[in-house]
Write an enzyme that holds these catalytic residues in place. Structure first.
Site, mmCIF file in Angstrom:
data_model
loop_
_atom_site.group_PDB
_atom_site.id
_atom_site.type_symbol
_atom_site.label_atom_id
_atom_site.label_comp_id
_atom_site.label_asym_id
_atom_site.label_seq_id
_atom_site.Cartn_x
_atom_site.Cartn_y
_atom_site.Cartn_z
ATOM 1 N N GLU A 285 42.096 52.095 31.356
ATOM 2 C CA GLU A 285 41.162 51.123 30.811
ATOM 3 C C GLU A 285 40.683 51.486 29.411
ATOM 4 O O GLU A 285 39.504 51.374 29.088
ATOM 5 C CB GLU A 285 39.966 50.935 31.759
ATOM 6 C CG GLU A 285 39.250 49.597 31.583
ATOM 7 C CD GLU A 285 38.226 49.322 32.672
ATOM 8 O OE1 GLU A 285 37.050 49.161 32.337
ATOM 9 O OE2 GLU A 285 38.620 49.280 33.848
ATOM 10 N N HIS B 91 31.352 40.588 47.046
ATOM 11 C CA HIS B 91 31.726 40.962 45.684
ATOM 12 C C HIS B 91 32.407 39.814 44.946
ATOM 13 O O HIS B 91 32.072 39.508 43.798
ATOM 14 C CB HIS B 91 32.649 42.185 45.705
ATOM 15 C CG HIS B 91 33.154 42.573 44.353
ATOM 16 N ND1 HIS B 91 32.321 43.033 43.344
ATOM 17 C CD2 HIS B 91 34.408 42.547 43.822
ATOM 18 C CE1 HIS B 91 33.039 43.276 42.258
ATOM 19 N NE2 HIS B 91 34.299 42.990 42.521
ATOM 20 N N GLU C 85 39.043 36.532 42.674
ATOM 21 C CA GLU C 85 39.802 37.456 41.837
ATOM 22 C C GLU C 85 41.127 36.832 41.381
ATOM 23 O O GLU C 85 41.604 37.094 40.276
ATOM 24 C CB GLU C 85 40.058 38.763 42.594
ATOM 25 C CG GLU C 85 38.814 39.570 42.923
ATOM 26 C CD GLU C 85 38.204 40.268 41.706
ATOM 27 O OE1 GLU C 85 38.811 40.243 40.618
ATOM 28 O OE2 GLU C 85 37.109 40.841 41.849
ATOM 29 N N LYS D 215 41.772 52.632 40.810
ATOM 30 C CA LYS D 215 40.343 52.873 40.636
ATOM 31 C C LYS D 215 39.724 53.244 41.980
ATOM 32 O O LYS D 215 39.914 52.550 42.984
ATOM 33 C CB LYS D 215 39.645 51.634 40.093
ATOM 34 C CG LYS D 215 39.827 51.404 38.601
ATOM 35 C CD LYS D 215 38.944 50.263 38.132
ATOM 36 C CE LYS D 215 39.013 50.088 36.639
ATOM 37 N NZ LYS D 215 38.133 49.000 36.163
ATOM 38 N N HIS E 107 28.283 42.341 38.570
ATOM 39 C CA HIS E 107 27.733 43.604 39.067
ATOM 40 C C HIS E 107 26.207 43.624 38.942
ATOM 41 O O HIS E 107 25.514 44.187 39.796
ATOM 42 C CB HIS E 107 28.327 44.783 38.298
ATOM 43 C CG HIS E 107 29.702 45.157 38.769
ATOM 44 N ND1 HIS E 107 30.473 46.093 38.122
ATOM 45 C CD2 HIS E 107 30.442 44.741 39.826
ATOM 46 C CE1 HIS E 107 31.629 46.213 38.752
ATOM 47 N NE2 HIS E 107 31.628 45.409 39.787
ATOM 48 N N ARG F 4 41.784 68.884 45.341
ATOM 49 C CA ARG F 4 42.139 68.450 43.977
ATOM 50 C C ARG F 4 43.148 67.304 43.957
ATOM 51 O O ARG F 4 43.822 67.084 42.951
ATOM 52 C CB ARG F 4 42.647 69.626 43.135
ATOM 53 C CG ARG F 4 41.606 70.734 42.917
ATOM 54 C CD ARG F 4 42.081 71.718 41.871
ATOM 55 N NE ARG F 4 41.046 72.717 41.596
ATOM 56 C CZ ARG F 4 40.993 73.908 42.163
ATOM 57 N NH1 ARG F 4 41.916 74.257 43.053
ATOM 58 N NH2 ARG F 4 40.036 74.758 41.848
ATOM 59 N N LYS G 14 48.335 41.963 37.719
ATOM 60 C CA LYS G 14 47.524 43.169 37.593
ATOM 61 C C LYS G 14 48.398 44.389 37.339
ATOM 62 O O LYS G 14 48.039 45.277 36.546
ATOM 63 C CB LYS G 14 46.667 43.385 38.842
ATOM 64 C CG LYS G 14 45.769 44.623 38.684
ATOM 65 C CD LYS G 14 44.623 44.681 39.643
ATOM 66 C CE LYS G 14 43.749 45.891 39.331
ATOM 67 N NZ LYS G 14 42.616 46.028 40.271
ATOM 68 N N ARG H 237 43.332 46.788 29.944
ATOM 69 C CA ARG H 237 42.892 46.722 31.340
ATOM 70 C C ARG H 237 41.453 46.250 31.475
ATOM 71 O O ARG H 237 41.058 45.710 32.513
ATOM 72 C CB ARG H 237 43.073 48.081 32.019
ATOM 73 C CG ARG H 237 42.728 48.041 33.503
ATOM 74 C CD ARG H 237 43.176 49.257 34.265
ATOM 75 N NE ARG H 237 42.780 49.159 35.665
ATOM 76 C CZ ARG H 237 43.133 50.005 36.603
ATOM 77 N NH1 ARG H 237 43.904 51.041 36.317
ATOM 78 N NH2 ARG H 237 42.733 49.836 37.851
ATOM 79 N N ASN I 77 37.879 42.990 33.934
ATOM 80 C CA ASN I 77 36.444 42.980 34.230
ATOM 81 C C ASN I 77 35.799 41.628 33.930
ATOM 82 O O ASN I 77 34.559 41.522 33.917
ATOM 83 C CB ASN I 77 35.733 44.074 33.429
ATOM 84 C CG ASN I 77 36.069 45.463 33.923
ATOM 85 O OD1 ASN I 77 36.168 45.695 35.130
ATOM 86 N ND2 ASN I 77 36.266 46.391 33.008
ATOM 87 N N HIS J 88 32.653 40.541 35.672
ATOM 88 C CA HIS J 88 32.113 41.691 36.389
ATOM 89 C C HIS J 88 30.824 42.254 35.778
ATOM 90 O O HIS J 88 30.000 42.807 36.511
ATOM 91 C CB HIS J 88 33.163 42.796 36.489
ATOM 92 C CG HIS J 88 34.205 42.523 37.524
ATOM 93 N ND1 HIS J 88 35.037 41.427 37.469
ATOM 94 C CD2 HIS J 88 34.550 43.186 38.660
ATOM 95 C CE1 HIS J 88 35.847 41.440 38.519
ATOM 96 N NE2 HIS J 88 35.576 42.482 39.255
#
Length: 367
Positions: free
Chosen positions: A237, A265, A185, A143, A252, A121, A227, A241, A245, A248
């Protein structure tokens, strides 16, 4: 030695940026985390270069550690590999006072962070990123995820690290494409968040590509600080936040239709930024001058700004991939667009025809 703090109340953590810091990972962990055991996750190539150095630094401060290796490449981010890492943690009898340490790029960080989040956990997580992209983006913000056959990062959760240690010296062994992927980035941060940082990248790009350590250290710290400020204001997010993206949603989709094999990426993000800029221009938001500045800075970073016409990427394929993107909200695609350099915003009311038009013209264009 720049230290950037991600301010999250009792879960705040430092980002240490220092040339040569890889040999001091153990000392930093003793100061900031002090786990009773560590599972170091890496891939064979990175472990061969830096594994013994990191393990020795942990041993020097009395922290027992073992190493588990996964294959290189984005396809390593799978539930099967996560299960294998958990099997290793169980075999090593790691408990809740233990930690998982990611030694590698964004793929390693995402996978190892996901394992740290779900094992018992949740156990402590340490990021030691060895790619520029991971140093300025993936290692900061908590993330974690693995991929699903329907799309990238569809299975994951938020799990903040206890510590991030960034050594710019490791970038000297990085392939040029990997350096460019990280620069994408950094350019993104300037476009959506800070015009002055964008200007700094414009003036310093040649030194950054030459891996000047002083320039890298300051630029990495600048990106991490930008960031960190966003993450502190919107950890999960729910609002601001989502700006991170930018590029992205399109990027993606490009990764998905090319099976994560054609583009790094950051390269896909660069292409996605170009498409987002086109959409911003179509909607009357972004000036031609600012769109051109973005394109020229991406070019200066050695990044692609167009796809080859014979690439067999289709408009319908891109749109289908976007429908499965995790940024879809109540059936609507969410895009991050730009009003000007340094001013991004989130929009989820973009007509599909406008997106289709951008995809068609981008695939047909030669820049």
């Amino acid at each position: 030695m720049p230290i950037v703090t991600v301010s999250l109340a009792d879960r705040s953590y430092p980002i240490v940026i220092e040339p040569g810091s890889l040999s001091r990972v153990g000392a930093f962990m003793a100061e900031y985390a002090r786990p009773h055991g560590v599972l170091v996750v890496s891939n064979p190539a990175i472990a061969e270069q830096y594994g013994e150095l990191v393990l020795a630094s942990l041993q020097a401060v009395g922290i027992p550690a073992c190493m588990a290796l996964v294959p290189p490449g984005d396809r390593a981010k799978s539930l099967r590999n996560a299960e294998r890492l958990i099997d290793r943690a169980v075999a090593e009898r790691l408990d809740r006072t233990s930690a998982v340490l990611a030694l590698g790029g964004g793929v390693i960080g995402d996978l190892a962070g996901f394992v740290a989040a779900i094992y018992l956990r949740g156990v402590s997580f340490i990021q030691v990123p060895t790619s520029l992209l991971a140093q300025v983006d993936a290692s900061v913000g908590g993330k974690t995820a693995v991929n699903h056959r329907a799309g990238k990062n569809l299975v994951g959760c938020f799990h903040q690290p206890r510590l991030v240690v960034i050594d710019p010296c490791v970038l000297e062994t990085l392939p040029r494409r990997e350096v460019g992927a990280g620069l994408a980035e950094m350019v993104k941060h300037g476009v959506i968040l800070d015009a002055s940082y964008f200007i700094r990248l414009e003036s310093g790009m040649r030194r950054l590509r030459a891996l000047d350590q002083d320039e890298l250290t300051e630029a990495i710290a600048g990106s991490c600080a930008l960031k960190a400020s966003v993450v502190a204001a919107d950890e999960r997010e729910a609002g601001r936040r989502a700006l991170l993206n930018y590029g992205h949603t399109f990027g993606h989709a490009l990764e998905t239709v090319t099976c994560y094999r054609r583009y790094k990426h950051g390269e896909a993000v660069a292409l996605g930024m170009e498409m987002a800029a086109m959409l911003s221009q179509d909607l009357g938001l972004l000036s031609h001058e600012d769109a051109l500045r973005q394109r020229e800075l991406l070019r200066a970073a050695g990044l692609p700004v167009a796809v080859k016409r014979a690439s067999h990427i289709t408009v319908d394929g891109l749109l289908a991939a976007m429908e499965h993107d995790k940024k879809v909200v109540r059936g609507r695609l969410r895009f991050v667009l730009a009003k000007r350099i340094g001013a991004g915003f989130v929009a989820d009311d973009i007509p599909v025809d406008a997106v289709r038009s951008v995809c068609r013209r981008f695939l047909e264009s030669e820049r």
